[in-house]
Design a protein around this motif. Structure first.
Motif, PDB file in Angstrom:
ATOM      1  N   CYS A 149       0.841  -1.204   0.000  1.00 50.65           N
ATOM      2  CA  CYS A 149       0.000   0.000   0.000  1.00 50.65           C
ATOM      3  C   CYS A 149       0.874   1.251   0.000  1.00 50.65           C
ATOM      4  O   CYS A 149       0.650   2.187   0.770  1.00 50.65           O
ATOM      5  CB  CYS A 149      -0.956  -0.010   1.188  1.00 50.65           C
ATOM      6  N   SER A 150       1.868   1.248  -0.870  1.00 53.54           N
ATOM      7  CA  SER A 150       2.837   2.336  -0.949  1.00 53.54           C
ATOM      8  C   SER A 150       2.664   3.094  -2.251  1.00 53.54           C
ATOM      9  O   SER A 150       2.201   2.549  -3.260  1.00 53.54           O
ATOM     10  CB  SER A 150       4.260   1.766  -0.860  1.00 53.54           C
ATOM     11  N   SER A 151       3.081   4.364  -2.235  1.00 56.29           N
ATOM     12  CA  SER A 151       3.054   5.173  -3.451  1.00 56.29           C
ATOM     13  C   SER A 151       4.246   4.878  -4.347  1.00 56.29           C
ATOM     14  O   SER A 151       4.301   5.357  -5.479  1.00 56.29           O
ATOM     15  CB  SER A 151       3.054   6.659  -3.077  1.00 56.29           C
ATOM     16  N   PHE A 152       5.204   4.089  -3.865  1.00 60.83           N
ATOM     17  CA  PHE A 152       6.402   3.784  -4.647  1.00 60.83           C
ATOM     18  C   PHE A 152       6.035   2.929  -5.856  1.00 60.83           C
ATOM     19  O   PHE A 152       5.373   1.894  -5.728  1.00 60.83           O
ATOM     20  CB  PHE A 152       7.414   3.034  -3.780  1.00 60.83           C
ATOM     21  N   THR A 153       6.469   3.371  -7.019  1.00 64.56           N
ATOM     22  CA  THR A 153       6.264   2.597  -8.237  1.00 64.56           C
ATOM     23  C   THR A 153       7.294   3.024  -9.267  1.00 64.56           C
ATOM     24  O   THR A 153       8.024   4.003  -9.064  1.00 64.56           O
ATOM     25  CB  THR A 153       4.834   2.773  -8.782  1.00 64.56           C
ATOM     26  N   PHE A 154       7.375   2.291 -10.359  1.00 66.99           N
ATOM     27  CA  PHE A 154       8.380   2.566 -11.385  1.00 66.99           C
ATOM     28  C   PHE A 154       7.994   1.783 -12.637  1.00 66.99           C
ATOM     29  O   PHE A 154       6.946   1.125 -12.687  1.00 66.99           O
ATOM     30  CB  PHE A 154       9.783   2.174 -10.895  1.00 66.99           C
ATOM     31  N   ALA A 155       8.861   1.853 -13.642  1.00 66.77           N
ATOM     32  CA  ALA A 155       8.754   1.021 -14.847  1.00 66.77           C
ATOM     33  C   ALA A 155       7.426   1.190 -15.572  1.00 66.77           C
ATOM     34  O   ALA A 155       6.847   0.227 -16.068  1.00 66.77           O
ATOM     35  CB  ALA A 155       8.970  -0.450 -14.488  1.00 66.77           C
ATOM     36  N   GLY A 156       6.946   2.417 -15.651  1.00 60.97           N
ATOM     37  CA  GLY A 156       5.745   2.656 -16.438  1.00 60.97           C
ATOM     38  C   GLY A 156       4.447   2.433 -15.706  1.00 60.97           C
ATOM     39  O   GLY A 156       3.377   2.573 -16.292  1.00 60.97           O
ATOM     40  N   PHE A 157       4.495   2.076 -14.424  1.00 60.90           N
ATOM     41  CA  PHE A 157       3.270   1.920 -13.639  1.00 60.90           C
ATOM     42  C   PHE A 157       2.997   3.192 -12.844  1.00 60.90           C
ATOM     43  O   PHE A 157       3.918   3.871 -12.387  1.00 60.90           O
ATOM     44  CB  PHE A 157       3.391   0.738 -12.673  1.00 60.90           C
ATOM     45  N   ARG A 158       1.730   3.495 -12.679  1.00 63.42           N
ATOM     46  CA  ARG A 158       1.352   4.601 -11.805  1.00 63.42           C
ATOM     47  C   ARG A 158       0.244   4.129 -10.871  1.00 63.42           C
ATOM     48  O   ARG A 158      -0.492   3.188 -11.186  1.00 63.42           O
ATOM     49  CB  ARG A 158       0.897   5.810 -12.619  1.00 63.42           C
ATOM     50  N   VAL A 159       0.160   4.778  -9.718  1.00 61.26           N
ATOM     51  CA  VAL A 159      -0.862   4.454  -8.725  1.00 61.26           C
ATOM     52  C   VAL A 159      -2.027   5.409  -8.911  1.00 61.26           C
ATOM     53  O   VAL A 159      -1.854   6.632  -8.864  1.00 61.26           O
ATOM     54  CB  VAL A 159      -0.292   4.566  -7.294  1.00 61.26           C
ATOM     55  N   THR A 160      -3.219   4.854  -9.133  1.00 64.35           N
ATOM     56  CA  THR A 160      -4.405   5.664  -9.402  1.00 64.35           C
ATOM     57  C   THR A 160      -5.429   5.463  -8.290  1.00 64.35           C
ATOM     58  O   THR A 160      -5.692   4.330  -7.870  1.00 64.35           O
ATOM     59  CB  THR A 160      -5.035   5.266 -10.751  1.00 64.35           C
ATOM     60  N   SER A 161      -5.988   6.560  -7.828  1.00 64.66           N
ATOM     61  CA  SER A 161      -6.961   6.497  -6.733  1.00 64.66           C
ATOM     62  C   SER A 161      -8.329   6.059  -7.240  1.00 64.66           C
ATOM     63  O   SER A 161      -8.790   6.493  -8.301  1.00 64.66           O
ATOM     64  CB  SER A 161      -7.083   7.866  -6.065  1.00 64.66           C
ATOM     65  N   LYS A 162      -8.954   5.159  -6.471  1.00 62.03           N
ATOM     66  CA  LYS A 162     -10.352   4.782  -6.680  1.00 62.03           C
ATOM     67  C   LYS A 162     -11.017   4.811  -5.309  1.00 62.03           C
ATOM     68  O   LYS A 162     -11.016   3.821  -4.575  1.00 62.03           O
ATOM     69  CB  LYS A 162     -10.465   3.397  -7.318  1.00 62.03           C
ATOM     70  N   SER A 163     -11.574   5.961  -4.971  1.00 63.00           N
ATOM     71  CA  SER A 163     -12.072   6.180  -3.613  1.00 63.00           C
ATOM     72  C   SER A 163     -13.172   5.200  -3.232  1.00 63.00           C
ATOM     73  O   SER A 163     -13.357   4.892  -2.049  1.00 63.00           O
ATOM     74  CB  SER A 163     -12.586   7.612  -3.471  1.00 63.00           C
ATOM     75  N   VAL A 164     -13.906   4.688  -4.224  1.00 63.44           N
ATOM     76  CA  VAL A 164     -14.985   3.756  -3.914  1.00 63.44           C
ATOM     77  C   VAL A 164     -14.443   2.464  -3.308  1.00 63.44           C
ATOM     78  O   VAL A 164     -15.163   1.735  -2.614  1.00 63.44           O
ATOM     79  CB  VAL A 164     -15.812   3.459  -5.185  1.00 63.44           C
TER      80      VAL A 164
END
Length: 727
Positions: A247-262
């Motif tokens: 559950c971290s904001s750390f990412t790389f290699a073309g991935f992004r973390v997107t919020s889905k509040s639902v």
């Protein structure tokens, strides 16, 4: 070679480590040593300036080495870039400075010196501090890069336990609690005797050379990762490092973390694909974020994947390889680190779903950790400990000692077919303990245990005969064998009970093993039942009475009556109808006109894993009802269970099955339950109760009530029920 090396003060070297020095380096050292020796031989030496080696001598380290001369990659940003970021020490050869060649600046000599000091430290009682490295010269940095490039895998040359490091954010107070939370779940998955689990602060991550001795970096914070820290983590990955993101904001290699509040902090159904392509379905707590690939970015992913069981198949777990040296990360946006009892989980139905999936949560975690190179086969078996003979009442001690004196052999031993017990007034570490020969200490004053309080047991035991004499062990093979040599001889008023904190060979029904973690109430009770009595004619009821006694021992405590603890036929203790948290095993022997019955019982009191425990139910009850019920103890509950059992036996002997069945039906999970006879395709019937012998009665579709028996399988006695043939 180590044993031939003579050292002062009686020190013994543990290991001599060889370090390769190139010819040019050796020549420079020899020249320097010759100069110093010549100066020492002068009768009136004059102070001289420190001699400096020629530039070509210094530069020969790494000369013609393509790994040094080659262009270094540029430092990455830690985001979608496909190029590998370099470590902070990456420099071109042009930055090499000339510096004196001696122990405080030569990396190879320093490694030799520190390895020697480390070896001596292991053998010495003195606390010799580590020698600091001199970071003033950049030549050492180049040598570090050469060494890292040549080592495909990092090797811990100090002999210390391999490290798992946890970065959990920068806020000091919050990060400490978060570290304990995440550390706890990983400690359940790996052998903590094989791995060392450390908190990695932001300052330490930026300052210290942690990456060389880190087998796994766990990033478990939702706060944004600063750019300088992200570069450090990416450098670690580029060196072949392994990362677990929780559950971290750390990412790389073309991935992004997107919020889905639902999805935030909601229980969702996850489909997890393992390395062997099999799937695990479980209920998980979502973080409210999903992984998405940047437009135009397509990368080869690992086999571990997890997506929600919804129309979008939202991606919550990804395995992302990185670089050419084996670096990889498994990134998760599900709270695998949080137990179902976490304060984040508020609704009762969410708790039930997560607790039902708790074993699968650990299965997923272990699969991830194994894929990242850790060993999750916990093989540590605790050492056996001596038994202690303890009286529940003072007045029983003298008769017990007199009886014992008449029944031990000249060496103080009582033997049985399964083991021998050697009774001793005291125990020393020289006395051997093995599964077939156990010492029993009779000095009550010498007894102490953090896990069993004799006074609390005595206060909660209110019996006439059961549980009066205790054989206690911190660790024993199994309590089922401890009473074997005593059960037929000891007077009935000296009711025997064996209690253990841990078992190494716990027994279940049939060939099943019984897991025995800390926090489980483990005991074997001796009960004598006359053959010609109500219960003697219905021995199968003994297991029902013991299961009922455990439930009643808890729910008869004031204010604990609504703790949802129940019985499942024939011998299980359950939370609601969802999860097993205890069981009963009965072995009976008919000798003459008496049944000698050993009742083995184990139920989870304070161990939340691998399934659920009584204190979990209490915690959840407090949360739902804003109550303040206190957690319960194993010693008090064992004593209360024995007390309730004696009352149930007395009632049964007086009134037969009708005396106890109303209470049994009050707590059992089978009211109106449907089962199938003979298998999954068999006719469906309804459970209506127990017959006079303790077997299930079911009602068929035509209204006829028949008795059914288990088919003998060791997994679920409600599966494949059969109607016995009429004699």
């Amino acid at each position: 070679m180590e044993d031939r090396l003579q050292m002062a003060d009686g020190l013994v070297p543990q290991k001599i480590v060889s370090v390769h020095l190139q010819d040019c380096t050796l020549k420079a050292l020899e020249d320097q040593a010759s100069n110093k020796q010549a100066q020492a031989l002068q009768q009136n030496p004059e102070p001289s300036a420190e001699s400096k080696p020629e530039p070509d001598v210094m530069e020969c380290i790494g000369r013609d080495d393509p790994e040094v001369l080659g262009a270094q990659p540029t430092l990455g940003t830690g985001d979608a870039s496909g190029s590998e970021p370099a470590g902070e020490g990456d420099r071109g050869v042009g930055s090499v400075k000339h510096c004196p060649l001696h122990l405080s600046s030569c990396h190879e000599c320093l490694e030799l010196e520190n390895s020697t000091i480390e070896s001596v430290k292991f053998a010495s009682a003195e606390n010799i501090p580590d020698l600091p490295y001199d970071h003033s010269g950049s030549l050492e940095d180049v040598a570090d890069d050469i060494r890292l490039e040549r080592e495909w895998r990092r090797v811990n040359i100090t002999g210390k336990a391999p490290n798992i490091l946890f970065y959990v954010g920068s806020a000091p107070q919050k990060s400490l609690g978060r570290f304990q939370e995440v550390r706890s779940v990983l400690a359940d998955c790996v052998d903590t005797d094989s791995y060392t689990l450390y908190h990695l602060s932001r300052e330490s991550a930026l300052r210290d050379p942690w990456s060389d001795n880190c087998l796994l970096l766990v990033i478990a914070t939702q706060e944004a990762i600063p750019e300088d820290l992200s570069q450090k983590f990416m450098a670690y990955l580029s060196q072949g490092g392994k990362v677990l993101g929780l559950c971290s904001s750390f990412t790389f290699a073309g991935f992004r973390v997107t919020s889905k509040s639902v999805l935030e902090e909601t229980v969702q159904n996850l489909v997890f694909s393992k390395a062997d392509q099999t799937q695990v379905k479980l209920s998980v707590l979502s973080s409210g974020y999903v992984y998405e690939e940047s437009p135009g970015e397509r990368r080869t992913l690992g086999k571990l994947q997890g997506h929600l069981e919804n129309g979008n198949k939202d991606r919550l777990i990804v395995q992302v390889p990185f670089g050419t040296r084996g670096g990889e990360a498994v990134l998760c946006q599900v709270h695998l680190e949080l137990p179902p009892s976490s304060s984040v989980v508020q609704a009762q139905e969410d708790f039930d779903l997560l607790k039902s999936s708790n074993i699968r949560r650990y299965e997923v975690l272990r699969e991830i950790l194994t894929t990242l190179g850790l060993n999750c086969d916990i093989k540590h078996v605790p050492a056996l400990t001596p038994l202690y003979l303890l009286p529940a009442t003072e007045e029983i001690w003298d008769p017990l000692m007199r009886w014992l004196g008449k029944h031990v052999d000249p060496e103080g031993v009582i033997k049985s077919s399964k083991l021998s017990l050697k009774f001793l007034s005291s125990y020393t570490s020289e006395i051997e303990i093995n599964p077939s020969a156990l010492p029993v200490v009779t000095d009550v004053e010498a007894f102490s245990s953090e896990n069993f309080n004799l006074d609390i047991y005595r206060q909660n035991l209110q019996t006439k005969r059961l549980g009066k004499v205790i054989l206690f062990a911190e660790v024993t093979p199994t309590t089922m064998n401890l009473l074997d040599g005593l059960m037929f001889e000891i007077p009935q008023e000296m009711g025997l009970i064996a209690i253990a904190v841990r078992q190494t060979q716990g027994k279940g029904r049939g060939a099943n093993a019984w897991l025995s973690p800390m926090g489980c109430a483990l005991s074997t009770l001796l009960v004598s039942i006359p053959l010609r009595s109500q219960l003697g004619q219905r021995i199968p009821f003994v297991q029902h009475l013991m299961s009922l006694a455990v439930v009643e021992a808890v729910r008869s405590i004031a204010e604990y009556q609504d703790i949802n603890l129940r019985v499942k036929w024939p011998n299980d203790i359950y939370y609601s109808d969802l999860m097993k948290l205890g069981g009963v095993l009965v072995n009976s022997t008919l000798l003459g006109e008496t049944f000698y019955i050993l009742i083995g019982c184990g139920f989870n009191v304070s161990n939340s894993n691998p399934t659920i425990c009584i204190n979990d139910l209490i915690t959840e009850y407090n949360k739902q009802h804003r109550a303040e019920l206190k957690p319960l103890r194993t010693d008090s509950l064992i004593a209360r269970t024995v007390t309730v059992l004696e009352k149930l036996i007395d009632t049964f002997q007086d009134k037969g099955p009708d005396g106890v069945l109303p209470l049994y039906y009050k707590y059992w999970v089978h009211s109106g339950q449907r089962v199938r006879l003979g298998g999954l395709e068999g006719p469906e019937v309804w459970i209506v109760g127990l017959d006079d012998s303790g077997f299930l009665q079911v009602q068929e579709e035509d209204g006829e009530v028949v008795t059914v028996h288990p088919d003998g399988n060791s997994f679920d006695m409600l599966r494949n029920l059969i109607i016995p043939k009429q004699q």
